[in-house]
Design an enzyme around this catalytic site. Structure first.
Site, PDB file in Angstrom:
ATOM      1  N   GLU A   1      43.013   0.963  -8.491  1.00  0.00           N
ATOM      2  CA  GLU A   1      42.471   0.688  -7.180  1.00  0.00           C
ATOM      3  C   GLU A   1      41.016   0.237  -7.233  1.00  0.00           C
ATOM      4  O   GLU A   1      40.616  -0.668  -6.513  1.00  0.00           O
ATOM      5  CB  GLU A   1      42.583   1.930  -6.296  1.00  0.00           C
ATOM      6  CG  GLU A   1      42.155   1.601  -4.891  1.00  0.00           C
ATOM      7  CD  GLU A   1      42.551   2.666  -3.903  1.00  0.00           C
ATOM      8  OE1 GLU A   1      43.094   3.683  -4.344  1.00  0.00           O
ATOM      9  OE2 GLU A   1      42.306   2.456  -2.711  1.00  0.00           O
ATOM     10  N   ASP A   2      40.233   0.861  -8.106  1.00  0.00           N
ATOM     11  CA  ASP A   2      38.788   0.622  -8.057  1.00  0.00           C
ATOM     12  C   ASP A   2      38.252  -0.375  -9.084  1.00  0.00           C
ATOM     13  O   ASP A   2      37.106  -0.767  -9.007  1.00  0.00           O
ATOM     14  CB  ASP A   2      38.027   1.950  -8.258  1.00  0.00           C
ATOM     15  CG  ASP A   2      38.298   2.919  -7.120  1.00  0.00           C
ATOM     16  OD1 ASP A   2      38.825   2.456  -6.091  1.00  0.00           O
ATOM     17  OD2 ASP A   2      37.991   4.108  -7.272  1.00  0.00           O
TER      18      ASP A   2
END
Ligand code: MN
Length: 752
Positions: free
Chosen positions: A97-98
């Site tokens: 996600e990051d």
């Protein structure tokens, strides 16, 4: 010697590195007994990938980001009892996600097993997203459950993630804290409960309370601290004879006082209306036996008999969750006995194995499952997961309804019901005869006309109690009807009834569909998507099916289609005149009631100072100085609620996207109507004294005063206009200081 800034920075960077390594080694140590060949390099690799991809990131607290995934992995292993695969996934849970790392990268590095879990974790990372709608949130929750049904590890790691975020919530902004805490109470704590993770559930609830109602949390934890010594002394006195007897019988055991969670104390105060003092008077101890599995049931009952030799048990407070484990797998023997000086003490008796299951839930089940048949508790958990899968796979399930139904399943306690043949079924508390029928078979439910409960005839809406024996009576002529939905409470019954009703509607609608198509034919236009949409919109319905059904049962008048105009092959609905002007006038009037003057701004929204119209919520009546948030309603514009409003948790968790940050503007011009309740001793001069304080001393405007007096005690309500919370607090303090006044409380709307 001089130190440059660069050196200081460098030094702290060194220290950070040491800290990260220390945490990582602690993780390895906790996994030690489970490590197989090849595990160590794989964990190392996951750690390196995570450390590398998060290397420039920091958490809100300022610490290096990588400490978070390591902490999540440690919680997963140490507190939930998960193994190496889960630890690796926990380390990697935020990288997709990051950062730049993709799912494909993870699959090629570790294999599809891992990328699937991480995909699940990434998908459920935003259950309550600011930008998403209610339907999207419901869909997200469905996704959580779907991954749960697929591989419970996803949700267990997610719970570890959430727990760590809750433990480190301090450095977040206030609105963020409220949102995360509410979401935790709303979804994650019930999930932890359903999965049997009692320790984690309590901690999540306590932490949520700490942020949503800091003063309540503070008061209770203070109370617990103050009474700690006294409670320990009592528990020691209570346990002493039991300990000696257990030793004589040569049991291997542990016995300790069980601390009550702050959240459960708060619940008791709220629901049972007891005082703090009374709640601290409730004691609980736990006895944990080290005994082989084949002897554990017998031994637990032997201990029960020893305890009750010393203390008299309350006959209606014996719970045998060993013979019949709870749906989430919980096993133990509970009893409440009368201890020294007449105090009730709850005693929980369980084996070490049962204790591990109570603390670690499903994860512990799996550990014990290896190499033997499933026991009753495990097959029950499995059947719940199966039920979940069935509902999720049913394409007719409406997502929002489903969410509600599942939440019911998560929260409620269970009752045990027997079939005429003596088979046992577990149902949630509040279940009716009809729920039971649907639980056995959906056909049985659909044809149910009544039931015999313990040989007595009862209606299908009859609420069942634990121990009831139920026989279902059916008729081939019976059909499910709409009102059944008013008294069934299980998700299964609800979804089946809705399914039947929809099917029925579909059959009836078939007639309406033919009538409409004939009519369109006469008008020389096709039944195209565009034309159907025009008709659906005109009749203000949800779908063509609703229109067909309406025509078939005569609730819609097909003649109204005459007013439509035809352009080529396209229908166009007539334009309806809307009384816009009157509408505007009314809403303006309403606005004026709530906002004293147009150019005085009381509330500031977001970071800017945008001027927006708003109303103060009736349910909690906030006044300046209260901790508040803004909520965008669907019809009434913006409403301001107190964060401790009874509706707040539900609003924040379910409609996060509608919440806006608000704070009070400094304003001393406007007064707010609020009420205080005063309880004291009836005395001739008391009203005089009160009004003196209000009007003469503080110069507060009073609107009304009403006082009831019984047997020398008076209970009065005074409505006053105050400018803000500080002024109200001052007023309350002054009143409370008067002779003869016992208590001054701010009035909640519900008290009126
Ligand atoms: Mn995370």
């Amino acid at each position: 010697m001089e130190t440059t800034i660069a050196q200081i920075y460098h030094k702290s960077e060194e220290e950070e590195k040491k800290l990260i390594l220390r945490e990582y080694r602690a993780l390895l140590r906790s996994l030690k007994e489970r490590l197989k060949k090849g595990d160590r390099p794989r964990i190392r690799r996951a750690f390196e990938i995570a450390a590398e991809s998060h290397k420039d990131m920091r958490r809100k607290s300022g610490e290096p980001y990588i400490l978070h995934p390591i902490a999540v992995a440690r919680i997963a292993v140490e507190e939930i009892g998960l193994g190496v695969t889960s630890a690796i996934c926990a380390l990697l849970h935020d990288v997709v996600e990051d950062t730049e790392v993709t799912l494909e990268d993870i699959e090629s590095e570790f294999g599809a097993n891992y990328s699937k879990i991480i995909d699940g974790l990434t998908k459920i990372s935003n259950v309550v997203d600011l930008k998403s709608t209610t339907t999207e949130q419901a869909e997200n929750f469905r996704k959580i459950l779907l991954t749960l049904a697929h591989d419970p590890r996803v949700i267990l790691i997610k719970l570890a993630d959430r727990l760590h975020n809750m433990r480190t919530l301090d450095s977040m902004k206030r609105e963020k804290q409220l949102k995360i805490a509410s979401e935790t109470t709303y979804i994650y704590a019930p999930l932890a409960h359903r999965l049997g993770l009692y320790e984690i559930k309590s901690e999540l609830e306590d932490l949520s309370l700490k942020y949503t109602q800091p003063d309540v949390y503070e008061e209770i934890s203070q109370g617990l601290k103050e009474t700690k010594r006294e409670r320990t002394r009592y528990i020691n006195e209570f346990s002493k004879p039991i300990k000696e007897a257990l030793k004589t019988e040569s049991f291997k055991f542990e016995i300790y006082g069980r601390p009550k969670s702050i959240h459960s104390i708060w619940n008791k105060i709220k629901t049972k209306h007891v005082s703090f003092e009374e709640v601290y008077d409730i004691f609980a101890i736990r006895i944990i036996l080290d005994t082989p599995q084949e002897k554990e049931k017998e031994d637990c009952w032997r201990v029960y008999s020893i305890v009750t030799n010393f203390y008299r048990p309350s006959p209606d407070r014996l719970r045998d969750w060993i013979s019949v484990p709870k749906g989430n797998g919980y096993e133990a023997l509970h009893t409440t006995v009368m201890g020294p000086s007449g105090r009730w003490v709850e005693v929980q008796i369980r084996s070490k194995r049962m204790n591990e299951i109570a603390e670690k839930g499903v994860a512990a089940h799996w550990k014990y499952k290896e190499g033997r048949e499933k026991n009753a508790a495990e097959s029950k958990l499995d059947s719940w997961l199966q039920h979940l899968r069935d509902m999720l796979n049913n394409p007719d399930t409406d997502t929002i309804d489903f969410l509600q139904d599942i939440k019911l399943d998560l929260f409620t306690e269970e009752i045990y019901i027997y079939t005429p043949k003596g088979d046992m079924r577990v149902l949630p508390q509040g279940a009716t005869a009809l729920d039971f029928a649907f639980d056995i078979h959906s056909e049985l439910g659909a044809k149910c006309i009544g039931a015999k409960v313990n040989y007595r005839l009862v209606p299908i809406s009859h609420e069942l109690k634990t121990g009831d024996q139920v026989e279902i009576i059916t008729s081939s002529k019976q059909k499910p009807s709409e009102d059944w939905l008013n008294f069934v409470i299980t998700g299964k019954a609800k979804s089946r009834i809705k399914y039947y009703l929809k099917e029925e509607k579909r059959i009836v609608a078939q007639d309406g569909k033919e009538i409409l198509h004939r009519k369109l034919n006469n008008m020389h236009v096709p039944a195209s998507q565009h034309n159907l949409n025009e008709i659906v919109a005109y009749f203000k319905k949800q779908s063509p099916l609703d229109v067909y059904y309406g025509i078939a049962v005569g609730s819609l008048d097909i003649k109204e289609l005459r007013a439509f105009t035809v352009h080529g092959d396209k229908l166009q609905q007539p334009v309806k005149e809307v009384a816009l002007e009157t509408k505007l006038l009314i809403s303006e009037k309403e606005e004026q009631k709530n906002i004293p003057s147009k150019d005085t701004e009381l509330i500031i929204f977001g970071e800017s100072s945008d001027k927006i119209l708003y109303k103060l919520a009736q349910c909690c009546q906030p006044i300046p100085g209260d901790d508040v948030f803004g909520f965008i309603t669907s019809g009434e514009g913006l409403k301001i609620h107190r964060t401790d409003c009874p509706n707040a948790a539900q609003l924040l968790a379910n409609y996060g996207h509608r919440v806006v940050k608000t704070k009070w503007a400094k304003n001393k011009e406007i007064s707010f109507l609020t009420g205080v309740r005063i309880i004291g001793l009836d005395d001739v001069g008391v009203i005089q004294k009160i009004t003196n304080v209000i009007s003469a001393d503080l110069k507060v405007n009073m609107r009304s005063i009403s006082i009831d007096s019984h047997d020398g005690v008076f209970d009065g309500t005074i409505m006053v206009y105050v400018r803000d919370k500080a002024e109200l607090d001052k007023l309350c303090a002054k009143l409370e200081a008067l002779d003869g006044i016992n208590k001054v409380i701010r009035l909640q709307v519900s008290d009126k």
